[in-house]
Write a protein that holds these residues in place. Sequence first.
Motif, short mmCIF file in Angstrom:
data_model
loop_
_atom_site.label_atom_id
_atom_site.label_comp_id
_atom_site.label_asym_id
_atom_site.label_seq_id
_atom_site.Cartn_x
_atom_site.Cartn_y
_atom_site.Cartn_z
N ASP A 68 -30.47 25.32 -29.92
CA ASP A 68 -31.89 25.11 -29.59
C ASP A 68 -32.70 26.14 -30.40
OD1 ASP A 68 -34.41 25.12 -28.58
OD2 ASP A 68 -33.84 25.62 -26.52
N GLU A 69 -33.37 25.66 -31.43
CA GLU A 69 -34.02 26.58 -32.37
C GLU A 69 -35.18 27.35 -31.76
OE1 GLU A 69 -34.38 25.57 -36.37
OE2 GLU A 69 -32.18 25.54 -36.34
N SER A 70 -35.64 26.88 -30.57
CA SER A 70 -36.74 27.61 -29.94
C SER A 70 -36.21 28.83 -29.18
CB SER A 70 -37.53 26.71 -29.00
OG SER A 70 -36.72 26.38 -27.91
N PHE A 71 -34.88 28.92 -29.05
CA PHE A 71 -34.30 30.07 -28.36
C PHE A 71 -34.38 31.28 -29.28
CE2 PHE A 71 -30.86 32.97 -27.40
CZ PHE A 71 -30.97 33.11 -26.04
N TYR A 72 -35.05 32.31 -28.81
CA TYR A 72 -35.21 33.50 -29.66
C TYR A 72 -34.80 34.76 -28.92
CZ TYR A 72 -37.02 37.23 -32.44
OH TYR A 72 -37.09 38.37 -33.18
N VAL A 73 -34.08 35.62 -29.60
CA VAL A 73 -33.85 36.98 -29.08
C VAL A 73 -33.97 37.93 -30.28
CG1 VAL A 73 -32.38 36.60 -27.04
CG2 VAL A 73 -31.34 36.57 -29.32
N ASP A 74 -34.23 39.19 -29.99
CA ASP A 74 -34.29 40.16 -31.08
C ASP A 74 -32.89 40.41 -31.66
OD1 ASP A 74 -37.16 40.93 -30.99
OD2 ASP A 74 -36.62 41.43 -28.94
N TYR A 75 -31.89 40.41 -30.79
CA TYR A 75 -30.51 40.60 -31.24
C TYR A 75 -29.54 39.78 -30.39
CZ TYR A 75 -31.70 44.65 -34.12
OH TYR A 75 -32.22 45.46 -35.09
N VAL A 76 -28.51 39.28 -31.06
CA VAL A 76 -27.32 38.81 -30.35
C VAL A 76 -26.37 40.01 -30.43
CG1 VAL A 76 -25.39 37.20 -30.35
CG2 VAL A 76 -27.68 36.42 -31.04
N THR A 77 -25.97 40.53 -29.28
CA THR A 77 -25.30 41.83 -29.26
C THR A 77 -23.90 41.75 -28.68
OG1 THR A 77 -27.48 42.79 -28.85
CG2 THR A 77 -25.59 44.22 -28.49
N LEU A 78 -22.92 42.16 -29.48
CA LEU A 78 -21.55 42.23 -28.97
C LEU A 78 -21.40 43.54 -28.21
CD1 LEU A 78 -21.31 39.90 -30.95
CD2 LEU A 78 -19.09 40.78 -31.65
N SER A 79 -21.23 43.43 -26.92
CA SER A 79 -21.12 44.62 -26.07
C SER A 79 -20.45 44.14 -24.77
CB SER A 79 -22.50 45.21 -25.77
OG SER A 79 -23.26 44.28 -25.04
N GLY A 80 -20.67 44.81 -23.67
CA GLY A 80 -20.19 44.26 -22.40
C GLY A 80 -19.10 45.08 -21.75
N ASN A 81 -18.14 44.36 -21.20
CA ASN A 81 -17.14 44.95 -20.33
C ASN A 81 -16.01 45.67 -21.05
OD1 ASN A 81 -16.95 45.10 -17.61
ND2 ASN A 81 -16.59 42.90 -17.34
N GLY A 82 -16.34 46.63 -21.90
CA GLY A 82 -15.31 47.33 -22.65
C GLY A 82 -15.68 47.43 -24.12
N GLU A 83 -14.66 47.66 -24.96
CA GLU A 83 -14.91 47.88 -26.39
C GLU A 83 -14.75 46.56 -27.17
OE1 GLU A 83 -16.16 49.96 -28.42
OE2 GLU A 83 -15.47 48.83 -30.14
N PRO A 84 -15.86 46.02 -27.71
CA PRO A 84 -15.79 44.69 -28.34
C PRO A 84 -14.86 44.60 -29.55
CG PRO A 84 -18.04 45.61 -28.44
CD PRO A 84 -17.21 46.58 -27.67
N THR A 85 -14.66 45.71 -30.28
CA THR A 85 -13.82 45.61 -31.49
C THR A 85 -12.33 45.54 -31.14
OG1 THR A 85 -13.71 48.01 -31.78
CG2 THR A 85 -15.50 46.85 -32.91
#
Length: 316
Positions: A68-85
């Motif tokens: 949905d191209e109207s969906f906007y955020v400043d960032y899509v961020t990999l984070s959350g419940n622990g270490e994403p890498t």
Amino acid sequence: MKYLFGPVLSRRLGLSLGVDLLPPQKVCSMDCLYCECGKTDRKYLTMERREWVPTDGVKRELEDLLRDESFYVDYVTLSGNGEPTLHTKFGEIARFVKELRPDLKVALLTNASTLHMEEVLRDLRWFDLVSPSLDAVSEEVFKRVNHPARGLTAKKVLEGLQKLKDHFGGEIWLETLFVKGVNDTPEEVEKIGEWVHRLKPDRWQLNTVVRPPAYNVRGLSEEELLDIAKRVGYPKTDIVCYNYLRLEDIKGVPSRAGEVEKRLLEMVKRRPSPLEEVKRALKLTDEGLEEVLEKLQREGKVKVETFEGKRYVVSA
Ligand code: SF4
């Protein structure tokens, strides 16, 4: 949504869609004193990298939302419940977002424990912003504040940060979180400061314990953080924990009436949010917020907890 959360209003990133690549029990290479996701279970305190959650499931959720191209955020961020890498496909997921929506920026919040690995560094090319942590330089303080997994040392973290500086072409926002009486001694601050000047990040962001922490620790006052900032004297320094973003500066999607509860639950799914932040993100009045909270508390979906005199909404 199982792997996505938010969008949340983040002090540092603006409106951010969180992507959580770890299972609900939390998997991390550290067990930081201040972690807002709770303690890391010994079984999941690890440097093991694997596909902790199915990559296809994450991609499906992202596609549903982002097409949905109207969906906007400043960032899509990999984070959350622990270490994403620790998720072996974290780069593939960032690439998927960039290919689907080249107009959106992708950020990675990392504890820097894996940045010394070539395969992790290679995957960073899909990110616009990497925000690594550096809470201690000396091994002893590192162990106290970050409780690392076996084999992980401050030396490895510093080696990774240097490699990041040498090889990454995007923005680097280095974050240091100060815990009262642990990593705020003049000696440790001096060592951290030396590394900040050496790494020359685009921003050095000072943070402290402002949300309910995993262990019984306290944060520094704004004055104490300012004092550290002055002592280190790095020109691109921000104190990120005591300032709120101005919502009017953010190109967010305003909440529609029926969506308020849903968005509030999404906001607090992974971390407690201050009442003030929730109110601003959802554009609610004081009365409006109390009304929604009362209902959600009655239904057993959220709790309101006080930490250091400030009220937080916590997922029940
Ligand atoms: S703060 Fe980050 S690095 Fe530390 S335990 Fe929590 S998730 Fe892991």
